[in-house]
Design a protein around this motif. Structure first.
Motif, PDB file in Angstrom:
ATOM      1  N   PRO A  61     -30.751   8.037 -47.899  1.00  0.00           N
ATOM      2  CA  PRO A  61     -31.129   8.407 -49.267  1.00  0.00           C
ATOM      3  C   PRO A  61     -30.815   7.343 -50.310  1.00  0.00           C
ATOM      4  N   SER A  62     -29.991   6.358 -49.959  1.00  0.00           N
ATOM      5  CA  SER A  62     -29.650   5.289 -50.905  1.00  0.00           C
ATOM      6  C   SER A  62     -29.490   3.991 -50.139  1.00  0.00           C
ATOM      7  N   HIS A  63     -29.060   2.958 -50.837  1.00  0.00           N
ATOM      8  CA  HIS A  63     -28.876   1.659 -50.209  1.00  0.00           C
ATOM      9  C   HIS A  63     -27.634   1.628 -49.323  1.00  0.00           C
ATOM     10  N   LYS A  64     -26.775   2.609 -49.448  1.00  0.00           N
ATOM     11  CA  LYS A  64     -25.529   2.631 -48.701  1.00  0.00           C
ATOM     12  C   LYS A  64     -25.747   3.008 -47.240  1.00  0.00           C
TER      13      LYS A  64
ATOM     14  N   GLY B 186     -21.664   0.123 -39.184  1.00  0.00           N
ATOM     15  CA  GLY B 186     -22.454   0.890 -40.131  1.00  0.00           C
ATOM     16  C   GLY B 186     -23.750   0.184 -40.475  1.00  0.00           C
ATOM     17  N   PHE B 187     -24.807   0.964 -40.704  1.00  0.00           N
ATOM     18  CA  PHE B 187     -26.086   0.349 -41.064  1.00  0.00           C
ATOM     19  C   PHE B 187     -26.925   1.319 -41.891  1.00  0.00           C
ATOM     20  N   THR B 188     -27.962   0.789 -42.504  1.00  0.00           N
ATOM     21  CA  THR B 188     -28.876   1.547 -43.354  1.00  0.00           C
ATOM     22  C   THR B 188     -30.265   1.554 -42.730  1.00  0.00           C
ATOM     23  N   ILE B 189     -30.918   2.681 -42.790  1.00  0.00           N
ATOM     24  CA  ILE B 189     -32.319   2.767 -42.362  1.00  0.00           C
ATOM     25  C   ILE B 189     -33.174   2.920 -43.609  1.00  0.00           C
ATOM     26  N   ARG B 190     -34.181   2.065 -43.711  1.00  0.00           N
ATOM     27  CA  ARG B 190     -35.082   2.112 -44.862  1.00  0.00           C
ATOM     28  C   ARG B 190     -36.454   2.634 -44.433  1.00  0.00           C
TER      29      ARG B 190
ATOM     30  N   ALA C 145     -20.377   4.856 -42.765  1.00  0.00           N
ATOM     31  CA  ALA C 145     -21.373   5.786 -43.285  1.00  0.00           C
ATOM     32  C   ALA C 145     -20.666   6.909 -44.026  1.00  0.00           C
ATOM     33  N   GLY C 146     -21.157   7.218 -45.214  1.00  0.00           N
ATOM     34  CA  GLY C 146     -20.553   8.275 -46.013  1.00  0.00           C
ATOM     35  C   GLY C 146     -19.429   7.812 -46.907  1.00  0.00           C
ATOM     36  N   SER C 147     -19.039   6.549 -46.842  1.00  0.00           N
ATOM     37  CA  SER C 147     -17.970   6.057 -47.707  1.00  0.00           C
ATOM     38  C   SER C 147     -18.424   6.022 -49.164  1.00  0.00           C
ATOM     39  N   VAL C 148     -17.495   6.265 -50.083  1.00  0.00           N
ATOM     40  CA  VAL C 148     -17.822   6.205 -51.514  1.00  0.00           C
ATOM     41  C   VAL C 148     -17.634   4.805 -52.081  1.00  0.00           C
ATOM     42  N   LEU C 149     -17.263   3.855 -51.249  1.00  0.00           N
ATOM     43  CA  LEU C 149     -17.163   2.468 -51.703  1.00  0.00           C
ATOM     44  C   LEU C 149     -18.536   1.971 -52.142  1.00  0.00           C
ATOM     45  N   GLU C 150     -18.583   1.354 -53.303  1.00  0.00           N
ATOM     46  CA  GLU C 150     -19.827   0.794 -53.832  1.00  0.00           C
ATOM     47  C   GLU C 150     -19.671  -0.704 -54.016  1.00  0.00           C
TER      48      GLU C 150
END
Length: 588
Positions: A109-112, A144-148, A172-177
């Motif tokens: 849902p986001s870049h994270k 950890g990785f992102t699916i676009r 995944a799911g970390s609040v670190l930005e």
């Protein structure tokens, strides 16, 4: 306002590698995959094994297969063969490279990162499976990785190599930005532990995993503010970052340096590689309020400022003292007090000077006081004669202190070299007579901005060539002023019971009425969260206003405490004084 404040004080004193398709039972069905979900992407796991110069084998002859367990919005497990005959593998340029494609993964849902791929290598692979008799050669290593949407995400892995760099990846799911290059932000008000992984990266940008991976470590430069520990012994790359537990929130705005190290095997010929990862806590205010009683009874603490020593310094107008409280104080017993040489000096405004000392205005003593952060007693206080009843003081960009003279109708300048025998004070008259200047602050343009309580005006003067310019304000009786995060000045109007905004051209662009009448706003400061914070003396609250005008209020536990001065502490909290309550408040 000063006369009215004195009256109140008097009253108070009186009161007081891989297959291109799945193989058999190693695929775990995932019921959450929706055929109707339009936002999907593909993961490509690319495993590379280098050929050893003296042997035809690739990375360890015993490494035959690997499992990839994907967890996140979709959960599944794939088995990968890491041999020449395995599907999806091919030999090229002294390497064996195997590739696994996993399509139709729900897009994040986001870049994270919203997925984790956990890799384990084995010494056996047969018929597309890891047989029950196989031995695990490496513990679980998750990436950890992102699916676009409609795109492929490549996860490059090498099963042996020398680290050229170190990578820090939030789970995944970390609040670190943020990013490793620019630093990460961690919400101050969230005390939940965060998981992140650290990897050695080779010159080709591959994650070095498997039995040929380097040893990884992660340490914190400030374990009290952010502790680091391994998530579990079976996950050598994963670490848990633990902030202080609520309500002992971490210091807002504080940056913690983490050192990540990848150390190759002793006989690899490589050297350890290090990197520094910055984790900054946000400036959020979490809503926890503490109060600390001042040792001297009925001392009437009035204004407060942060010192360079990591403590808060405040004036005690009723006791003619200067107080000091450490930012990590647990009770009022941590407060130290220093009497001013002049009795009944009635110190008001206080500021940290460019020389590291605290400077304060003595309203009744008609002097400017100075105290070093190393003070042991009141004898360390220096007083410099002034005139016109100084009220508030601020350190300006020109290296001097500037202060307002309430009865003298001046804005004045004093250098840090001033002494009792050589005051060196320069006064600049305000055009409007009997304007009663009060609050003073440095603007975003470097000029001094001040309020004129009786004239209902906002004044400004440049430090280089002082010439006072005045602007009318429509609210009535402005008392204090501060520079906002939006490049404008924000002021409090006492009789107008409102907060105003004035741009650097002198235009009052916005006014915001307080929710309740008679709040008696007193002091204002720019907060660490980008909002403006202020005290409501008769409303017995600390208020917050965003640059968009949204107001929130925080009631003070002590009834009728008469909060006055407010500032931001070195801990990122709001510190304020309670004149009638004879307490120091901390809102974090």
């Amino acid at each position: 306002m000063i006369v009215r404040l004195v009256a109140i004080l008097c009253a108070v004193t009186c009161i007081s590698a891989c297959s291109a398709r799945s193989h058999g039972a190693d695929f775990l069905p995932q019921s959450s995959i929706s055929k109707a979900a339009p936002l999907e992407g593909t993961l490509v796991v690319r495993v590379t094994m280098r050929r050893h110069p003296a042997t035809p084998h690739y990375i360890a002859p015993s490494t035959k297969g690997m499992t990839v367990h994907i967890a996140g919005l979709v959960e599944l497990k794939r088995t990968v063969g890491l041999t020449m005959s395995a599907r999806g593998c091919r030999s090229r340029l002294m390497t064996l490279q195997c590739e696994l494609k996993v399509p139709k993964l729900k897009a994040c849902p986001s870049h994270k990162n919203c997925y984790t791929a956990t890799v384990v290598t084995y010494d056996a692979f047969s018929n597309g499976k890891i047989p029950p008799s196989a031995h695990a050669l490496s513990t679980a290593q998750g990436v950890g990785f992102t699916i676009r949407h409609s795109k492929a995400t490549t996860l490059p892995i090498v099963l042996e190599g020398l680290p050229a760099s170190v990578r820090f990846v939030p789970a995944a799911g970390s609040v670190l930005e943020g990013t490793q290059a620019g630093g990460f932000t961690l919400p101050k008000c969230s005390s939940a532990p965060q998981t992140a992984s650290v990897y050695g990266i080779d010159l080709d940008g591959n994650y070095i995993l498997g039995i040929g991976a380097p040893t990884i470590s992660l340490t914190s430069a400030n374990a009290a503010q952010l502790a680091v520990s391994r998530a579990s012994p079976s996950s050598p790359n994963a670490f848990t970052l633990t902030p202080p537990a609520a309500p002992a929130y971490p210091f807002g705005g504080r940056t913690i340096a983490l050192t990540a190290t990848a150390t190759p095997g002793a006989h690899s010929g490589g050297v350890a590689t290090h990197t520094t990862v910055s984790i900054a806590y946000s400036g959020d205010i979490c809503g926890t309020l503490n109060e600390y009683t001042v040792p001297t009874g009925a001392s009437s603490p009035t204004y407060i400022a942060a010192g360079r020593d990591g403590a808060l310094w405040f004036t005690e107008s009723g006791a003619s003292k200067i107080g000091r409280i450490p930012a990590n104080a647990s009770s009022g017993s941590a407060i130290a007090e220093f009497s001013t040489p002049t009795s009944h000096a009635y110190p008001l405004g206080i500021a940290s000077g460019p020389d590291g000392k605290l400077w304060f205005a003595e309203y009744s003593g008609n002097k400017i006081g100075r105290i070093p952060v190393t003070a042991k007693s009141g004898s360390d206080v220096t007083e410099i004669p002034a005139s016109g009843t100084p009220v508030f003081i601020v350190a300006a960009h020109d290296g001097n202190l500037w202060f307002t003279e309430y009865n003298g109708n001046n804005v004045s300048r004093i250098p840090t070299s001033a002494t009792p025998g050589s005051p060196q004070i320069t006064e600049f008259g305000i055009p409007t007579a009997s304007s009663f200047p009060e609050g003073i602050a440095v603007g975003p343009n470097g000029a001094l901005w001040f309020t004129e309580y009786n004239a209902n005006k906002i004044g400004t003067t440049a430090t280089g060539s002082p010439s006072v310019v005045e602007f009318a304000e429509p609210l009535g009786s402005p008392v204090q002023i501060a520079a906002g995060s939006d490049g404008a000045m924000w002021f409090l109007a006492q009789t107008g019971n409102a907060v105003g905004r004035i741009d650097t051209a002198g235009n009052v662009t916005s006014t915001f009425a307080l929710p309740a009448s008679g709040s008696d706003v007193i002091d204002i400061v720019a907060g660490p969260d980008g909002a403006l914070w202020f005290t409501e003396q008769l409303g017995n609250k600390v208020g917050r206003i965003t640059v968009d005008g949204a107001i929130t209020e925080f009631p003070i536990p002590t009834a009728a405490s008469l909060p006055t001065g407010i500032t931001v502490g070195p801990d990122g909290a709001l510190w304020f004084v309670e004149q009638s309550g004879n307490k120091i408040g901390r809102l974090r």
